[in-house]
Scaffold this active site. Sequence first.
Site, PDB file in Angstrom:
ATOM      1  N   SER A 285       0.844  -1.193   0.000  1.00  0.00           N
ATOM      2  CA  SER A 285       0.000   0.000   0.000  1.00  0.00           C
ATOM      3  C   SER A 285       0.878   1.242   0.000  1.00  0.00           C
ATOM      4  CB  SER A 285      -0.905   0.007   1.237  1.00  0.00           C
ATOM      5  OG  SER A 285      -0.122   0.132   2.421  1.00  0.00           O
ATOM      6  N   LYS A 286       0.245   2.401   0.015  1.00  0.00           N
ATOM      7  CA  LYS A 286       0.983   3.664  -0.055  1.00  0.00           C
ATOM      8  C   LYS A 286       1.945   3.843   1.110  1.00  0.00           C
ATOM      9  CE  LYS A 286      -2.420   6.221  -2.773  1.00  0.00           C
ATOM     10  NZ  LYS A 286      -3.366   7.346  -2.807  1.00  0.00           N
ATOM     11  N   ARG A 287       1.607   3.242   2.247  1.00  0.00           N
ATOM     12  CA  ARG A 287       2.487   3.441   3.401  1.00  0.00           C
ATOM     13  C   ARG A 287       3.820   2.716   3.241  1.00  0.00           C
ATOM     14  NH1 ARG A 287       2.226  -0.788   7.071  1.00  0.00           N
ATOM     15  NH2 ARG A 287       0.648  -2.367   6.646  1.00  0.00           N
TER      16      ARG A 287
END
Length: 475
Positions: free
Chosen positions: A240-242
């Site tokens: 994911s973006k994290r």
Amino acid sequence: MEIKTRFAPSPTGYLHVGGARTALYSWLYARHNNGKFVLRIEDTDRERSTQPAIDAIIESMKWTGLNWDEGPYYQTKRFDRYNQVIDELLEKGLAYKCYCSKERLDEVREEQQRQGIKPRYDGHCRDEDPSKHSPDEPYCIRFKNPTSGKVGFDDQIRGHIEFDNAELDDLVIRRTDGTPTYNFCVVIDDWDMGITHVIRGEDHINNTPRQINIYKALGAPVPVFAHVSMILGDDGTKLSKRHGAVSVMQYRDDGYLPEALMNYLVRLGWGHGNQEIFSIEEMINYFALENVSKSASAFSTDKLKWMNQHYIKTLPAERVAEELVWQMDNLGIDYSKGPKLADVVNAQKERCKTLKEMAENSVYFYQDYTDYEPKAAKKWFKENSAEALERSLEKLKNLPEWKLEPIEEAFKSVATDMDVGLGKVGMPLRLAITGLGVSPEMGITMELVGRERCIARIEKTIKYLKEKAASQTNA
């Protein structure tokens, strides 16, 4: 039989690395088998599909070098074809009109959940006579899925997979607003476009039996399926973006070479012996679906950076310079007034892991800096620094040619004349030329910066040091 694969993203967002790897595997399989690769935009979700997302997908495909032989096709431009086939299925009794309201479907689902039954359509309208309903009553079209037996396929990555037809409900193939649905459109597209092998993410496994039953109802050839495992973050959770950049073009923005990204992605689930570095030609030559792992792969930014640095070092400097252009433009640097970018690449390639880092560390080749790096200035600007720079300036001005070797001989002789270590001459000189405490070797740095700029910057630094010394004396 000509092998034909496809990549069919939904333009509801940007192309992420998972999709890029799927596209790469599909592209490699087609190229390995001298087949064709099709790009199709599956934009039936009109509410979520956007033109910027379509543009980004195409830009990503071009940047990564995944050139297509046909397309891009757009599902929204093929509605007449889908509706033609749906009407044929209705006439043959292989599909039916469903008048169930949303409220009724919600009630059925809630009751099934209370009973611990897998939620599914109960077939209420399957054998109902449509003449019982008024012509203006809303309805959708459902496909008559077989109610008994099994549907299976030999997945090229996972082996044989089988489902009970009794577990599959009657799929909606046209909504009440008249738009055909994804699972149906995919089948018609793959049939019409002659797709022989469907390589896609494992999240599509549950769609496959429904689609196979539609193929069979149409008398269409069923393609070969291969479902690729997901990519996880380095902490074992879904990427994911994290975990950092997940959009393909974000990697371009962050200074990665497409060659490095593609090499890294191909190794996330596929291998050929212990080899890590693959040219595109080697990927095409060696790629085989049976060597794709069933297990999820963990994405490591550190490993990608290592691979990117390898490509920065080993690709022709002219090729790396082509990608460096974007970074320089993004920084607003006019690189036409200064050294060739390929020469800068050669000077910087040993010390940069990304092209963004290379661009940021190369600004001084093209424009004057405004400040000295504080930590380096504090360490290297000493009492005799102005003298070292003055002596260096005198020798540099008299050089017959502005080349690496005579430049280095000039300031090395200053250290000898002053009976000091080379650092006490070279480091103030580095700060004067670049404003930084780190750069490539001073000879090559100064050669690339150019005679006029170097002399002007040294003179400016001498003035700065003398004014600083005077102000300290007066204080």
